[in-house]
Structure formats: structure tokens, C-alpha cells
Write a protein that holds these residues in place. Sequence first.
Motif, PDB file in Angstrom:
ATOM      1  N   VAL A 175       0.883  -1.170   0.000  1.00 55.12           N
ATOM      2  CA  VAL A 175       0.000   0.000   0.000  1.00 55.12           C
ATOM      3  C   VAL A 175       0.917   1.214   0.000  1.00 55.12           C
ATOM      4  N   VAL A 176       0.759   2.081  -0.992  1.00 53.23           N
ATOM      5  CA  VAL A 176       1.625   3.266  -1.055  1.00 53.23           C
ATOM      6  C   VAL A 176       0.766   4.522  -1.039  1.00 53.23           C
ATOM      7  N   CYS A 177       1.124   5.424  -0.148  1.00 52.98           N
ATOM      8  CA  CYS A 177       0.411   6.693  -0.083  1.00 52.98           C
ATOM      9  C   CYS A 177       1.210   7.771  -0.797  1.00 52.98           C
ATOM     10  N   ASN A 178       0.559   8.423  -1.739  1.00 59.26           N
ATOM     11  CA  ASN A 178       1.198   9.495  -2.480  1.00 59.26           C
ATOM     12  C   ASN A 178       0.987  10.810  -1.720  1.00 59.26           C
ATOM     13  N   ALA A 179       2.042  11.239  -1.046  1.00 56.50           N
ATOM     14  CA  ALA A 179       1.980  12.497  -0.283  1.00 56.50           C
ATOM     15  C   ALA A 179       3.011  13.470  -0.847  1.00 56.50           C
ATOM     16  N   ASP A 180       3.175  13.417  -2.180  1.00 59.42           N
ATOM     17  CA  ASP A 180       4.180  14.283  -2.806  1.00 59.42           C
ATOM     18  C   ASP A 180       3.651  15.715  -2.969  1.00 59.42           C
ATOM     19  N   GLU A 181       2.357  15.854  -2.966  1.00 63.56           N
ATOM     20  CA  GLU A 181       1.647  17.155  -3.008  1.00 63.56           C
ATOM     21  C   GLU A 181       2.430  18.307  -3.637  1.00 63.56           C
ATOM     22  N   GLY A 182       2.666  18.164  -4.943  1.00 61.46           N
ATOM     23  CA  GLY A 182       3.443  19.193  -5.634  1.00 61.46           C
ATOM     24  C   GLY A 182       2.602  20.290  -6.283  1.00 61.46           C
ATOM     25  N   ASP A 183       1.270  20.116  -6.315  1.00 59.85           N
ATOM     26  CA  ASP A 183       0.437  21.102  -7.018  1.00 59.85           C
ATOM     27  C   ASP A 183       0.537  22.476  -6.365  1.00 59.85           C
ATOM     28  N   SER A 184       0.583  23.504  -7.230  1.00 61.00           N
ATOM     29  CA  SER A 184       0.612  24.869  -6.723  1.00 61.00           C
ATOM     30  C   SER A 184      -0.658  25.121  -5.912  1.00 61.00           C
ATOM     31  N   GLY A 185      -0.499  25.840  -4.810  1.00 55.07           N
ATOM     32  CA  GLY A 185      -1.658  26.236  -4.009  1.00 55.07           C
ATOM     33  C   GLY A 185      -2.309  25.108  -3.236  1.00 55.07           C
ATOM     34  N   THR A 186      -1.652  23.964  -3.099  1.00 59.12           N
ATOM     35  CA  THR A 186      -2.284  22.880  -2.334  1.00 59.12           C
ATOM     36  C   THR A 186      -1.510  22.592  -1.055  1.00 59.12           C
ATOM     37  N   TYR A 187      -2.264  22.260  -0.034  1.00 58.30           N
ATOM     38  CA  TYR A 187      -1.636  21.985   1.266  1.00 58.30           C
ATOM     39  C   TYR A 187      -2.513  21.095   2.142  1.00 58.30           C
ATOM     40  N   ALA A 188      -3.575  20.518   1.566  1.00 62.17           N
ATOM     41  CA  ALA A 188      -4.486  19.701   2.375  1.00 62.17           C
ATOM     42  C   ALA A 188      -3.794  18.433   2.883  1.00 62.17           C
ATOM     43  N   ASP A 189      -2.967  17.815   2.031  1.00 64.06           N
ATOM     44  CA  ASP A 189      -2.256  16.602   2.474  1.00 64.06           C
ATOM     45  C   ASP A 189      -1.360  16.943   3.665  1.00 64.06           C
ATOM     46  N   VAL A 401     -10.189  20.773 -14.753  1.00 67.35           N
ATOM     47  CA  VAL A 401     -10.071  19.646 -13.820  1.00 67.35           C
ATOM     48  C   VAL A 401     -10.252  20.140 -12.390  1.00 67.35           C
ATOM     49  N   VAL A 402     -10.805  19.258 -11.555  1.00 66.50           N
ATOM     50  CA  VAL A 402     -10.924  19.581 -10.118  1.00 66.50           C
ATOM     51  C   VAL A 402      -9.608  19.233  -9.432  1.00 66.50           C
ATOM     52  N   GLY A 403      -9.000  18.130  -9.874  1.00 68.57           N
ATOM     53  CA  GLY A 403      -7.705  17.702  -9.357  1.00 68.57           C
ATOM     54  C   GLY A 403      -7.722  17.516  -7.853  1.00 68.57           C
ATOM     55  N   HIS A 404      -6.723  18.070  -7.210  1.00 63.40           N
ATOM     56  CA  HIS A 404      -6.553  17.904  -5.770  1.00 63.40           C
ATOM     57  C   HIS A 404      -7.239  19.044  -4.992  1.00 63.40           C
ATOM     58  N   GLY A 405      -8.028  19.849  -5.709  1.00 67.29           N
ATOM     59  CA  GLY A 405      -8.818  20.887  -5.031  1.00 67.29           C
ATOM     60  C   GLY A 405      -8.076  22.174  -4.731  1.00 67.29           C
ATOM     61  N   GLY A 406      -6.931  22.382  -5.383  1.00 68.26           N
ATOM     62  CA  GLY A 406      -6.197  23.643  -5.178  1.00 68.26           C
ATOM     63  C   GLY A 406      -6.795  24.736  -6.057  1.00 68.26           C
TER      64      GLY A 406
END
Length: 511
Positions: A175-189, A401-406
Motif C-alpha cells: 500500500v503506497v500513499c502518495n503524499a508528494d503534493e506538488g500542485d501549486s496552491g495545495t496543502y491539504a495533504d 479539472v478539479v484535481g486535488h482541489g487547489g
Amino acid sequence: MNRIRVFVPRDSAALAVGADEVAARIAALAPAEVEIVRNGSRGMLWLEPLVEVETPLGRVAYGPVAPGDVPSLIEAGFLQGDEHPLLVGITDRLPWLKSQERLTFARVGITDPLSLADYEAHGGLAGWRQAQSLPPAAIVQQVLDSGLRGRGGAAFPAGIKWQTVAAAQAPQKYVVCNADEGDSGTYADRMLMEGDPFLLIEGMAIAGLATGATRGYVYVRSEYPHAIATLREAVASARGAGLLGPHFELEVRKAAGSYVCGEETAMLESLEGRRGIVRAKPPLPALQGLFGQPTVINNVLTFAAVPTVLAKGPLAYRDFGMGRSRGTLPFQLAGNVRRGGLVEKAFGVTLRELMFDYGGGTASGRPLKAAQVGGPLGAYLPESQWDLPLDYEAYAAVGAVVGHGGIVMHDDRADMARLARYAMEFCAIESCGKCTPCRIGSTRGVEVVDRIAAADPQLRPQQVKLLRDLCDTMLHGSLCAMGGMTPYPVLSALNHYPEDFGIAAPGRAAA
Ligand SMILES: Cc1cc2nc3c(=O)[nH]c(=O)nc-3n(C[C@H](O)[C@H](O)[C@H](O)COP(=O)(O)O)c2cc1C
Ligand code: SF4
């Protein structure tokens, strides 16, 4: 005197504006009965450091508190929740928070992130217990029934991925969790990992139970040292408490510091110790993922939604949202915004509601021109699209796209041609280099945007056509979404703001 609890966030956003110094000042000046709890952030980032005091009426918030404000706060009686110019109000009654639908972020800002007892006292581990009482196939079925789709970008149904891994026969699954959170304006992770790390661990342990995977990894963005430290501490306590153990071991890995390492197959390469270069699919990671074994890969927010699905039931989760976008998404307001922060709402909320009702418009006070939704590869949305419901399908229908919500906001001074150029430049810098449309196309894209700016107005349409052709090649010929989505910001800028490229809008006469 009874014990008084004061909450000072340990979230990176609060630390960046002096939360540690504020906590130290309160500890030095307050009476001995005061206990300082370092909580997560409530997500009202413009008020950080937001200090809260527990009173019989509920928690009372003050912010933004600077270390120098502490003596006057104490003098004014903030330890009893009294008046002070920095008084914000009773936290739970603040409309900004009260009107949200916090399922994934229900505990963030409320509990001590590293106290397992606090976690349990606020509903933690209920999903894990429910999962333990079910056969693996029934856990997968609940995730399927909830309608949960991946929160990392592609919105693929989580249950189908889990079902594929569960059905695969292999000596070892991951099980791998992707917590790379590289999108501009994102910080929820990041906020989740720092503010409620046990929730992520619980979600991943449930994934292990459901699929037969006994090892997990969290791949955390290297720029997140506090999230890494918090998670590592939480993993150690979760092991002691039996949530983790021989049935499911979890390791926190620091990522390689490249945007493309967030792409799931590049992430697997990186986890295996190689350069983060995208792998061709098939094989799907669900069948041949980490070290060639079946692997569940999900984003932090996807795993973090699972305990709620199990604890409250899939239909209760499914009740939120619209169409095929079920549940809630923690949206993140950033860029030129007056009240930046995290707003968790059911799908269906509009951009206008988020940017104005919650965000309060631009920080500059100037008219809002564009919002980029879904990270650096997301489209720019003009005002005519701000009333669309935030729903994966509704956004796809307009090329967004909604994407990661940023959500990154820009005022009327933004030059959309420069932002289009930036999208191509970003792709050129971050491309893994494996395929030609992305590797070469992005560099040619920067050149063409420059040529449009420099061209004689008569020659611009020809260059614009070239840019559109190039975008078409990247959209359809790239191996992964890095090159495949870079055209989204470019084409949306071109389509909605042609004047910034020095060309007339379709249907309007040339200047
Ligand atoms: C260039 C690129 C960067 C990505 N970065 C991330 C990231 O930082 N975090 C993430 O969860 N997914 C990211 N993704 C999406 C992942 O490839 C993958 O779809 C996701 O981790 C799957 O989890 P989910 O189904 O829960 O969304 C990225 C994709 C691309 C193409
Ligand atoms: S699209 Fe870009 S990042 Fe993706 S495989 Fe091709 S070169 Fe690599």
C-alpha cells in the motif's frame, strides 16, 4: 484554579508566522494551571497563529497572535475568553467553519495530533474496528459503495483499484500513499498529516486489511519536514497500540523533490531507489507496482476518507456530493486571496462561493480575473465558469479539472500569456524526459509563446495556430498527464483571455 487548556497550532503554516514563539511566550507568562496543547490548524490561515482557549462556552479564538500580543492578552483575561482586539469569537460558531462539511478534517485543529487517546476520544479507530469485523471483500465493497474516487488528481474509483489488488495473487502486496503534493496552491495533504496523522495511518491499515498487503509506504514531499516528523512519531505510537505491527508495517519516506515524482509510476521508481522516470502502463501498478508486486496507490485524502466510510457507513458518505462525485473535498484557497485557507465542502459547491463567500475575494482588493483549479496543469477559469458546480464531470465538460482541489486566484493585473508561458516552462523544467511531446514540446511551447508576444500583429494568428497544434500533439501524444495536461492552462488562457496574447477574441474584429 482548574486546569486551563490553550491551543497553539503546530501546523507549518502557523509555525511559519511564529506559533512556536507565541507558545513559548504563553508558557512563560501564563499561570501554572495553563496547559498548552499544540493542535493542528483550523484552516483559517489568515488568522494564524490562531490561539484558542477552552471555556465553558466552547473554545474561544484569538488571532493572528504575535508573541508581543501575549502580555496584553493575558492582562485582558483571554484565559477566560474575555474581550481583546484579537478576539475572533467562539470557534465552532464562526460561519467560515460552521458552514463547512468537515468529514476528513473533522478532527484537525481539535485534537492533539500525536495523542492516540485524543484520537480515539474523538471517533478515531472506529473505522479500523469496523473493518476488522468484516471479511476483506466486504471492506472493498464498502469503499466501492461509498463512491470514493481518488483525490490525487485522476479521480479513479478507489474501490476498483482495491478490488484489483485484492484479487491479485502475489507473495507480497503493498500500500503506497502518495503524499508528494506538488500542485501549486495545495496543502491539504500536509495539513492532514500534521494535524491528524493517525487518520492516514488508519486508512492505510484498512487498505492493507482489504487487499492483503502487509507493507506500506508514505512518500512525503521533501519540503514537508514537519509532516515527515509528525508522521514518523505517529507511526511509532500506532505500532505500540497495535494499529500497526506484523500484520501491517508502515514506513515514511522522504520524496526526491521533483514534481514528476508525484506521478504514481515515477514515485514507484523513486521508492525503489532510482530516478523518478515515468513507467509505461500497462502493467498497472495495481498488478505490478512496487518491486513488481500488486500495489494500492492512493493520495493522502483518499486514504483519509476511508475510516469515515467504514465508521459511518458508505451510504452516509455517498449522501454528500453530486452526480458521480461523491463525498467531500477539502478545497484549498491560495494566490491572491483575502482569506486563504482550507474549506471542506461536498462536491457541487461553486468556485464563486469558495472564492468570495469563504475567500473574501482578492487580497489586493482588485477585481478577480482568473482562477487556476487543480494545480499547475489545471485550466484557468474565467468568471463565466465560476458558477459551475465543482464536480469532476462538469469540469471535464469545459476542459477543466478539479484535481486535488487547489484554487489559485489572480487579479486583473495577471498577464495570461505570461502564465501560459510559465505552464510550458514548468513542464520543460519538470519533465522526466521519457517522451518527445513533453520533453521537446514544452521547450518549443515556451519559444512559441515568446514569438507570439514579439510578433507583428499580422503574423500572430499563424503563431497561435502553431501553439494550438503543439498543444494538440502534447495532449494526445504524451505518455503521462505531465505533458498531457500542460496544454490545459495554455489553451484556457488562450481561449478565455485572447487579448493578453494580442489577438482578438473569436467573433470580434482584429484590433
Ligand atoms: C506530473 C504528475 C504529478 C502528480 N502528483 C501527484 C501528487 O503529488 N500527489 C498525488 O496524490 N497524486 C499525484 N499525481 C497523480 C498520481 O499519478 C496518481 O493518480 C494518484 O497518486 C493516485 O491516487 P488517487 O487515486 O488516490 O488519486 C500526479 C500525476 C502526475 C501526472
Ligand atoms: S509526459 Fe513528460 S513527464 Fe510524462 S513520461 Fe512523457 S516526458 Fe515524462
